[in-house]
Scaffold this motif. Structure first.
Motif, mmCIF file in Angstrom:
data_model
loop_
_atom_site.group_PDB
_atom_site.id
_atom_site.type_symbol
_atom_site.label_atom_id
_atom_site.label_comp_id
_atom_site.label_asym_id
_atom_site.label_seq_id
_atom_site.Cartn_x
_atom_site.Cartn_y
_atom_site.Cartn_z
ATOM 1 N N ALA A 1 -3.174 26.034 -17.246
ATOM 2 C CA ALA A 1 -4.265 26.632 -18.023
ATOM 3 C C ALA A 1 -5.526 25.783 -17.907
ATOM 4 O O ALA A 1 -6.639 26.314 -17.788
ATOM 5 C CB ALA A 1 -3.850 26.772 -19.485
ATOM 6 N N MET A 2 -5.343 24.464 -17.925
ATOM 7 C CA MET A 2 -6.520 23.584 -17.824
ATOM 8 C C MET A 2 -7.143 23.675 -16.433
ATOM 9 O O MET A 2 -8.372 23.725 -16.300
ATOM 10 C CB MET A 2 -6.116 22.149 -18.150
ATOM 11 C CG MET A 2 -5.688 21.984 -19.612
ATOM 12 S SD MET A 2 -4.988 20.363 -19.976
ATOM 13 C CE MET A 2 -6.465 19.340 -19.955
ATOM 14 N N GLU B 1 -6.969 26.180 -14.345
ATOM 15 C CA GLU B 1 -7.622 27.481 -14.235
ATOM 16 C C GLU B 1 -8.897 27.514 -15.078
ATOM 17 O O GLU B 1 -9.925 28.062 -14.677
ATOM 18 C CB GLU B 1 -6.635 28.567 -14.683
ATOM 19 C CG GLU B 1 -7.233 29.950 -14.881
ATOM 20 C CD GLU B 1 -7.765 30.550 -13.604
ATOM 21 O OE1 GLU B 1 -7.524 29.980 -12.521
ATOM 22 O OE2 GLU B 1 -8.466 31.576 -13.694
ATOM 23 N N GLY B 2 -8.836 26.905 -16.261
ATOM 24 C CA GLY B 2 -10.010 26.860 -17.122
ATOM 25 C C GLY B 2 -11.167 26.121 -16.456
ATOM 26 O O GLY B 2 -12.318 26.554 -16.530
ATOM 27 N N ARG B 3 -10.838 25.011 -15.783
ATOM 28 C CA ARG B 3 -11.898 24.270 -15.068
ATOM 29 C C ARG B 3 -12.510 25.135 -13.976
ATOM 30 O O ARG B 3 -13.719 25.168 -13.781
ATOM 31 C CB ARG B 3 -11.313 23.001 -14.433
ATOM 32 C CG ARG B 3 -11.058 21.904 -15.414
ATOM 33 C CD ARG B 3 -10.731 20.585 -14.702
ATOM 34 N NE ARG B 3 -10.123 19.678 -15.643
ATOM 35 C CZ ARG B 3 -8.804 19.501 -15.778
ATOM 36 N NH1 ARG B 3 -7.971 20.122 -14.965
ATOM 37 N NH2 ARG B 3 -8.321 18.691 -16.688
ATOM 38 N N ARG C 1 -12.644 28.355 -13.855
ATOM 39 C CA ARG C 1 -13.483 29.403 -14.456
ATOM 40 C C ARG C 1 -14.822 28.847 -14.927
ATOM 41 O O ARG C 1 -15.833 29.520 -14.834
ATOM 42 C CB ARG C 1 -12.752 30.052 -15.635
ATOM 43 C CG ARG C 1 -11.590 30.896 -15.212
ATOM 44 C CD ARG C 1 -11.078 31.684 -16.397
ATOM 45 N NE ARG C 1 -9.778 32.262 -16.103
ATOM 46 C CZ ARG C 1 -9.063 32.958 -16.982
ATOM 47 N NH1 ARG C 1 -9.534 33.162 -18.201
ATOM 48 N NH2 ARG C 1 -7.896 33.457 -16.661
ATOM 49 N N ARG C 2 -14.788 27.628 -15.448
ATOM 50 C CA ARG C 2 -16.055 27.034 -15.879
ATOM 51 C C ARG C 2 -17.016 26.913 -14.704
ATOM 52 O O ARG C 2 -18.219 27.066 -14.848
ATOM 53 C CB ARG C 2 -15.815 25.636 -16.449
ATOM 54 C CG ARG C 2 -15.220 25.606 -17.832
ATOM 55 C CD ARG C 2 -14.981 24.158 -18.207
ATOM 56 N NE ARG C 2 -14.324 24.018 -19.495
ATOM 57 C CZ ARG C 2 -13.841 22.861 -19.948
ATOM 58 N NH1 ARG C 2 -13.949 21.773 -19.195
ATOM 59 N NH2 ARG C 2 -13.255 22.792 -21.101
ATOM 60 N N ARG D 1 -18.635 30.952 -13.229
ATOM 61 C CA ARG D 1 -18.980 32.019 -14.164
ATOM 62 C C ARG D 1 -19.818 33.034 -13.405
ATOM 63 O O ARG D 1 -20.996 32.886 -13.195
ATOM 64 C CB ARG D 1 -19.748 31.444 -15.347
ATOM 65 C CG ARG D 1 -18.930 30.411 -16.092
ATOM 66 C CD ARG D 1 -19.742 29.808 -17.195
ATOM 67 N NE ARG D 1 -19.930 30.769 -18.272
ATOM 68 C CZ ARG D 1 -19.018 30.984 -19.223
ATOM 69 N NH1 ARG D 1 -17.896 30.324 -19.218
ATOM 70 N NH2 ARG D 1 -19.236 31.859 -20.170
ATOM 71 N N GLY E 1 -13.945 35.269 -16.824
ATOM 72 C CA GLY E 1 -13.584 36.104 -17.953
ATOM 73 C C GLY E 1 -12.123 36.436 -17.811
ATOM 74 O O GLY E 1 -11.481 36.102 -16.828
ATOM 75 N N GLY E 2 -11.588 37.085 -18.800
ATOM 76 C CA GLY E 2 -10.166 37.364 -18.786
ATOM 77 C C GLY E 2 -9.882 38.809 -18.501
ATOM 78 O O GLY E 2 -10.624 39.691 -18.908
ATOM 79 N N ASP F 1 -14.719 37.641 -22.353
ATOM 80 C CA ASP F 1 -14.960 36.194 -22.427
ATOM 81 C C ASP F 1 -15.644 35.797 -23.730
ATOM 82 O O ASP F 1 -16.762 35.302 -23.674
ATOM 83 C CB ASP F 1 -15.785 35.715 -21.246
ATOM 84 C CG ASP F 1 -15.894 34.188 -21.287
ATOM 85 O OD1 ASP F 1 -14.885 33.537 -21.605
ATOM 86 O OD2 ASP F 1 -16.992 33.674 -21.040
#
Lengths: 170, 408
Positions: free
Chosen positions: B34-35, B37-39, B41-42, B45, B157-158, B177
Motif C-alpha cells: 500500500a505504501m 503504491e501510495g508513493r 500515486r503521489r 497525479r 485516484g481509486g 480521490d
C-alpha cells in the motif's frame, strides 16, 4: 526508509487492520473482497497521510473512506441495476443450515440499493449509532433513518416467504 | 456499544444477525505494498501532471472511415416502425436479425482478468479495465479499436473506470480521490471535466457528456455540452431530491433517473427539444409498475425494466420504449434483462448468455468456449447495426474475460 510520518502511518494501520477488515467483511460478505477494500483504503490513506494524519477523528475518516470505496464498487452495478442472478436463470435452491441461511440473507442484502446496504450493515452489524452512520455517509440523521426503513422494507420484500426460514426473525 | 432502543431496531438486528462475524482466513493486507503504491500515486497525479497516461500504441482517436454528419453522428439504418405494441414487439416485416455470431476474447496484454466497460455506436471502439495479478498494483484502463489494444491508461485516484466511448474514440469515466471526479480521455490525454465532484456516465458522437454532479448517490443530473464546457444541471421535477443522467443518444435525448425524497429512483427523460418527461409506468396484467429502471437509450429507443413491488416480493418485467410514441412494448420471453439497445431497435439482454432480440425472435449469442463451469455474461454495448456486442464473463472463480461477439 521510514521517516517519522511513515512510522506513524505504519503504527496506525497495524492497529486498525483488524477493525477495517471486519467492517469490510460485513459490508461485502466476502473475505477476499474485504481485503481488496481494505488494501485500497490504506493505499489511499497513505497517499493523503501527510495531510490528514492530524485530523480530529482519524478513525471515522478512514472508515468513511472504506465505505465510500465499497459504495463506489457498487455504483457501476447500480446504474446497470444488476442482480446477482440473471433473471432468466432460476434462483438458487434453498437448503437448511447456517451456511445456507447466511448465503440466502447475503444474496438478498446484495439486491438492496447499495447505500441502504451500507446503512443496514453499519447500524445493525457494526452497531454504529445513527449519528455516526450519518457522518460516514455525509447525510442527515433523518436520511439514515429513512434509508434504514427503506432498506429493511426492500430486504423483507426480496426475502419474501423465505424470511420464515431465517431462525426466529421477522 | 450502543443499544438500539426500539423493537423495530431489535428486529432488524435479529434479522441481519446471521451475517455477523469476522473473516475467518488470514489477512492478505499488504501494508508495504500500500505504501509503495501510495508513493507511486503521489508521483503520478494524472489530473495535474498528465504524465501517467501511457499509450501502448500511437493512435489517432478520430481516425477511421466513419462519415459524420453535422451532429457528428454515423449513418445508421432507420428504426423500424412498430405496428402493434403489446404484449410483445411486433414489427412491420420480420427482420433478418443477426446470424453466424461468433465470440472472441479481446486482447489483454497478458492480463488474465479484464473487463469491457463500454463501447461505441460503430462497434469499433471499446473501453475496459485490466487487473494485474496480485494486489497493490493499479489497474490500467484500456481502449480497444477493431479488437486491438490502442491505449493503456494509468490514472491516479481509486477504482477508476471508463464508462463510455464514442465513435471518435473519446472516452469518459470517473475516479475517486476520495471524492468522485469525472474525466475524459481523448487523443492520449486524460483530464477532469469541469464542475468538481461528479461522475460521467456517457458521451455521444457530438461530444456531449452526461452524468451527475455532487456526491455519489446524492448528486443531481448534469450535462456537459462538450468535454471542455462547464456542466449544466438538468432540471429535477418537484419532489425529487437527487438524480443521475445515465445515457444520451445522438439527437441529444438524455436518459436517467430521478429519486423522489425517501424513495428509489425511476426513469426520467430530458429530451433534445428542451422538454422533460417522467417515464410512464407500464402495466402488466392490469397492474401498473411501481418504478421503471432504464438501462439505455439510442435513437429514441429506451430499454429497461419495470419494477413491481408487493408486501413481500419484488418482480420485474422487461420493456422497450419509444420516445416518439410514448409507448412501451414488453419484450418476448427469453429476451433476458435488457442491457443496451441499438439504433435499429434491436435489444441485447442478459440471460444465461447474451441475447439479441429482434421483433419476436431471440438470438442467443455463443458462450465463450474456454470457460469451465457456470458463468454469467454482462453486456456493456451493442453497435448501431446490432451486429457487434461487447461484455464480459463473470464466474465463480472471480476471473473475468472481456468478450466481443460479432454477427453477420
Amino acid at each position: 526508509m521510514a521517516n517519522g510520518s511513515d512510522a506513524e502511518y505504519l503504527a496506525y494501520v497495524h492497529g486498525r487492520t483488524t477493525g477495517l477488515r471486519r467492517t469490510a467483511y460485513l459490508l461485502s460478505g466476502d473475505e477476499h473482497h474485504a481485503d481488496d477494500l481494505v488494501q485500497e483504503t490504506i493505499t489511499k490513506l497513505y497517499v493523503r497521510w501527510s495531510r490528514i494524519s492530524g485530523v480530529e477523528n482519524l478513525d471515522a475518516y478512514v472508515h468513511t473512506m472504506l465505505v465510500r470505496i465499497f459504495l463506489d464498487e457498487k455504483r457501476r452495478g447500480w446504474w446497470k441495476v444488476r442482480l446477482g442472478v440473471p433473471p432468466d436463470r432460476p434462483a438458487p435452491v434453498q437448503a437448511g443450515g447456517d451456511v445456507e441461511e447466511r448465503a440466502l440473507l447475503r444474496a438478498a442484502l446484495s439486491q438492496v440499493p447499495p447505500r441502504q446496504q451500507a446503512v443496514l450493515v453499519l447500524r445493525f452489524l457494526c452497531d454504529q449509532p445513527v449519528a455516526d452512520v450519518a457522518r460516514v455517509l455525509s447525510c442527515s440523521e433523518g436520511t439514515v433513518k429513512s434509508q434504514t426503513a427503506h432498506g429493511l422494507t426492500a430486504l423483507r420484500r426480496i426475502l419474501g416467504d423465505r424470511i420464515h426460514s431465517l431462525g426466529g426473525t421477522r | 456499544m450502543n443499544k438500539h432502543p426500539d423493537s423495530a431496531d431489535r428486529d432488524a438486528a435479529a434479522l441481519l444477525s446471521p451475517l455477523a462475524g469476522d473473516p475467518a482466513g488470514p489477512s492478505r493486507i499488504d501494508v508495504a505494498g500500500a505504501m509503495a503504491e501510495g508513493r507511486r500515486r503521489r508521483r503520478t497525479r494524472w489530473w495535474t501532471s498528465g504524465i501517467a497516461v501511457v499509450a501502448a500504441t500511437a493512435t489517432t482517436a478520430a481516425g477511421g472511415t466513419l462519415a459524420f454528419s453535422a451532429l457528428g453522428r454515423p449513418t445508421t439504418p432507420p428504426p423500424r416502425p412498430i405496428v402493434n405494441a403489446s404484449p410483445s414487439i411486433a414489427v412491420a416485416a420480420p427482420p433478418a436479425g443477426p446470424k453466424d455470431c461468433t465470440v472472441s476474447r479481446l486482447p489483454t496484454d497478458g492480463f488474465e482478468k479484464a473487463l469491457v466497460t463500454g463501447g461505441d455506436p460503430s462497434g469499433r471502439w471499446h473501453v475496459g479495465r485490466l487487473y494485474p495479478p496480485g494486489r497493490a498494483q493499479q489497474r490500467p484502463l484500456v481502449l480497444w479499436r477493431d479488437g486491438k489494444i490502442v491505449s493503456k491508461v494509468l490514472f491516479d485516484g481509486g477504482d477508476d473506470s471508463l464508462t463510455d466511448v464514442n465513435s471518435r474514440g473519446v472516452a469518459v469515466g470517473s475516479g475517486f480521490d476520495p471524492d468522485i471526479s469525472p474525466y475524459v480521455y481523448s487523443d492520449g490525454k486524460a483530464r477532469t471535466l469541469a464542475g468538481g465532484e461528479g461522475a460521467a456516465s456517457a458521451i455521444n458522437d457530438a461530444g456531449v457528456v452526461v452524468g451527475s454532479l455532487g456526491p455519489l448517490y446524492e448528486g443531481v443530473p448534469a450535462r456537459w455540452p462538450s468535454t471542455t464546457a462547464k456542466p449544466q444541471r438538468l432540471p429535477l421535477p418537484a419532489g425529487a431530491e437527487a438524480g443521475e443522467a445515465g445515457d444520451i443518444d445522438e439527437a441529444g435525448n438524455v436518459l436517467g433517473t430521478i429519486t423522489p425524497k425517501g424513495k428509489e429512483g425511476t426513469g426520467y427523460l430530458w429530451l433534445a427539444d428542451g422538454t422533460t418527461r417522467r417515464m410512464p409506468l407500464p402495466e402488466v396484467d392490469g397492474r401498473k409498475a411501481d418504478m421503471f429502471w432504464p438501462a439505455a437509450i439510442r435513437d429514441g429507443w429506451v430499454v429497461g425494466r419495470a419494477v413491481f413491488d408487493t408486501a413481500d416480493s419484488r418482480s420485474f418485467a422487461y420493456f422497450r420504449y419509444r420516445i416518439a410514441s410514448n409507448r412501451y412494448e414488453r419484450l418476448v420471453n427469453g429476451a433476458g434483462m435488457p442491457a443496451r439497445v441499438a439504433a435499429n431497435g434491436w435489444v441485447v439482454g442478459e440471460a444465461e448468455r447474451p441475447v439479441i432480440t429482434v421483433g419476436t425472435r431471440n438470438t442467443k449469442l455463443p458462450a465463450y468456449s474456454k470457460l469451465k463451469g457456470e458463468h454469467d455474461y454482462i453486456v456493456e454495448s451493442i453497435s448501431d447495426d446490432g451486429l457487434v456486442v461487447a461484455g464480459y464473463s463473470a464466474g465463480p472463480d472471480t476471473a473475468n474475460h472481456p468478450l466481443l461477439w460479432r454477427c453477420r
